[in-house]
Design a protein around this motif. Structure first.
Motif, mmCIF file in Angstrom:
data_model
loop_
_atom_site.group_PDB
_atom_site.id
_atom_site.type_symbol
_atom_site.label_atom_id
_atom_site.label_comp_id
_atom_site.label_asym_id
_atom_site.label_seq_id
_atom_site.Cartn_x
_atom_site.Cartn_y
_atom_site.Cartn_z
ATOM 1 N N ALA A 98 0.823 -1.213 0.000
ATOM 2 C CA ALA A 98 0.000 0.000 0.000
ATOM 3 C C ALA A 98 0.855 1.261 0.000
ATOM 4 O O ALA A 98 0.492 2.272 -0.605
ATOM 5 N N ARG A 99 1.987 1.230 0.692
ATOM 6 C CA ARG A 99 2.865 2.402 0.810
ATOM 7 C C ARG A 99 4.324 1.936 0.748
ATOM 8 O O ARG A 99 4.969 1.732 1.773
ATOM 9 N N PRO A 100 4.844 1.777 -0.468
ATOM 10 C CA PRO A 100 6.188 1.202 -0.630
ATOM 11 C C PRO A 100 7.328 2.036 -0.031
ATOM 12 O O PRO A 100 8.424 1.528 0.133
ATOM 13 N N ILE A 101 7.043 3.297 0.330
ATOM 14 C CA ILE A 101 8.097 4.129 0.927
ATOM 15 C C ILE A 101 8.010 4.137 2.454
ATOM 16 O O ILE A 101 8.752 4.869 3.117
ATOM 17 N N ALA A 102 7.135 3.304 3.029
ATOM 18 C CA ALA A 102 6.974 3.256 4.483
ATOM 19 C C ALA A 102 8.299 2.908 5.150
ATOM 20 O O ALA A 102 9.021 2.020 4.705
ATOM 21 N N THR A 103 8.608 3.628 6.230
ATOM 22 C CA THR A 103 9.836 3.357 6.984
ATOM 23 C C THR A 103 9.532 2.913 8.407
ATOM 24 O O THR A 103 10.442 2.560 9.144
ATOM 25 N N LEU A 104 8.252 2.953 8.766
ATOM 26 C CA LEU A 104 7.852 2.592 10.123
ATOM 27 C C LEU A 104 6.793 1.496 10.090
ATOM 28 O O LEU A 104 5.969 1.457 9.172
ATOM 29 N N SER A 105 6.815 0.632 11.102
ATOM 30 C CA SER A 105 5.747 -0.350 11.245
ATOM 31 C C SER A 105 4.475 0.420 11.586
ATOM 32 O O SER A 105 4.526 1.598 11.973
ATOM 33 N N LEU A 106 3.350 -0.225 11.457
ATOM 34 C CA LEU A 106 2.076 0.433 11.747
ATOM 35 C C LEU A 106 2.040 0.933 13.194
ATOM 36 O O LEU A 106 1.617 2.066 13.453
ATOM 37 N N ASP A 107 2.517 0.110 14.143
ATOM 38 C CA ASP A 107 2.528 0.514 15.552
ATOM 39 C C ASP A 107 3.401 1.747 15.764
ATOM 40 O O ASP A 107 3.006 2.687 16.453
ATOM 41 N N ALA A 108 4.595 1.746 15.175
ATOM 42 C CA ALA A 108 5.508 2.881 15.334
ATOM 43 C C ALA A 108 4.922 4.135 14.692
ATOM 44 O O ALA A 108 5.039 5.238 15.237
ATOM 45 N N GLN A 109 4.269 3.969 13.538
ATOM 46 C CA GLN A 109 3.639 5.107 12.852
ATOM 47 C C GLN A 109 2.526 5.698 13.719
ATOM 48 O O GLN A 109 2.424 6.907 13.872
ATOM 49 N N GLU A 110 1.712 4.820 14.304
ATOM 50 C CA GLU A 110 0.619 5.288 15.164
ATOM 51 C C GLU A 110 1.165 5.999 16.397
ATOM 52 O O GLU A 110 0.626 7.029 16.811
ATOM 53 N N ARG A 111 2.245 5.464 16.995
ATOM 54 C CA ARG A 111 2.875 6.122 18.151
ATOM 55 C C ARG A 111 3.371 7.514 17.771
ATOM 56 O O ARG A 111 3.163 8.481 18.492
ATOM 57 N N ARG A 112 4.016 7.609 16.603
ATOM 58 C CA ARG A 112 4.548 8.898 16.144
ATOM 59 C C ARG A 112 3.409 9.901 15.925
ATOM 60 O O ARG A 112 3.507 11.052 16.347
ATOM 61 N N GLU A 113 2.337 9.457 15.279
ATOM 62 C CA GLU A 113 1.201 10.349 15.037
ATOM 63 C C GLU A 113 0.549 10.778 16.346
ATOM 64 O O GLU A 113 0.143 11.928 16.502
ATOM 65 N N HIS A 114 0.465 9.856 17.310
ATOM 66 C CA HIS A 114 -0.111 10.169 18.619
ATOM 67 C C HIS A 114 0.741 11.233 19.315
ATOM 68 O O HIS A 114 0.203 12.193 19.882
ATOM 69 N N LEU A 115 2.058 11.060 19.276
ATOM 70 C CA LEU A 115 2.966 12.042 19.880
ATOM 71 C C LEU A 115 2.836 13.409 19.201
ATOM 72 O O LEU A 115 2.810 14.437 19.862
ATOM 73 N N GLN A 116 2.762 13.401 17.870
ATOM 74 C CA GLN A 116 2.619 14.659 17.138
ATOM 75 C C GLN A 116 1.319 15.363 17.521
ATOM 76 O O GLN A 116 1.281 16.583 17.648
ATOM 77 N N LYS A 117 0.269 14.577 17.695
ATOM 78 C CA LYS A 117 -1.025 15.139 18.071
ATOM 79 C C LYS A 117 -0.924 15.772 19.461
ATOM 80 O O LYS A 117 -1.441 16.861 19.700
#
Length: 161
Positions: free
Chosen positions: A138-157
Motif C-alpha cells: 500500500a505504501r512502498p516508501i513506508a519506513t515505520l511499522s504500523l505501531d511505530a507510525q501510530e505512536r509517532r502520530e499520537h505524539l505529534q497530536k
C-alpha cells in the motif's frame, strides 16, 4: 551479532539474516508475481518486486514533473485581463506545489531504493521489526511499522494540542 555478509550465487548479499539487493543485480520475476506472507520476508524476489514498483513510480513522477515544467514554460505570459491572469497564476501555483510534492516523494523513493541495496528495506527504522508486505504494498516508501507510525502520530497530536 556477527557482521559477516554472505554473497549468494546471484550476487545478492545476505547479512544478519537480511538480504540486500544491489542495483546492478536484476531478478526476473513472473508477470503475475505478488509478494506473499507465505515466503521468506524480504527475500530477493520480494526486494526485486518492490524495487521495480518504486522505480516505476519514480519514473512516472519524474515524467509528470517534466511535463509540468514544459507546460509552465510554454504558457503565454501576457494574458488579457486581470481575472484571467489571476486564474493562470493560481493554476501555476498549484502546479508548482504539486511539483514540490513530487520532488519530496522522489526523495523518499530514492531513500527506499537505497534501503533495498543496503538490506534495510521492509524493516522499521524505530523498532527494527518487519513493516509487513501488505503495508509496503500500500505504501512502498513506508519506513515505520504500523505501531511505530501510530505512536509517532499520537505524539505529534499531543505536541500540537
Amino acid at each position: 551479532m556477527n557482521n559477516s555478509a554472505t554473497v549468494l550465487d546471484n550476487g545478492v548479499t545476505k547479512e544478519d539474516g537480511r538480504y540486500a539487493l544491489p542495483s546492478t543485480i536484476n531478478i526476473d520475476l513472473p508477470k503475475d508475481y505478488r509478494p506473499s506472507s507465505d515466503e521468506e520476508y524480504m527475500n530477493p524476489r520480494q526486494l526485486a518486486y518492490f524495487r521495480n514498483k518504486l522505480r516505476e513510480w519514480r519514473d512516472q513522477l519524474v515524467e509528470e514533473s517534466r511535463q509540468t515544467m514544459e507546460n509552465l514554460r510554454d504558457e503565454v505570459r501576457d494574458v488579457g485581463d486581470e481575472a484571467e491572469r489571476a486564474t493562470r497564476e493560481t493554476e501555476n501555483s498549484l502546479e508548482l506545489r504539486t511539483r514540490d510534492r513530487y520532488r519530496k516523494l522522489i526523495s523518499k523513493i530514492d531513500k527506499a531504493l537505497r534501503r533495498i541495496e543496503e538490506g534495510r528495506y521492509g524493516y522499521c527504522e524505530e523498532t527494527d521489526e518487519e513493516i509487513g508486505v501488505e503495508r509496503l504494498e500500500a505504501r512502498p516508501i513506508a519506513t515505520l511499522s504500523l505501531d511505530a507510525q501510530e505512536r509517532r502520530e499520537h505524539l505529534q497530536k499531543q505536541m500540537g494540542d
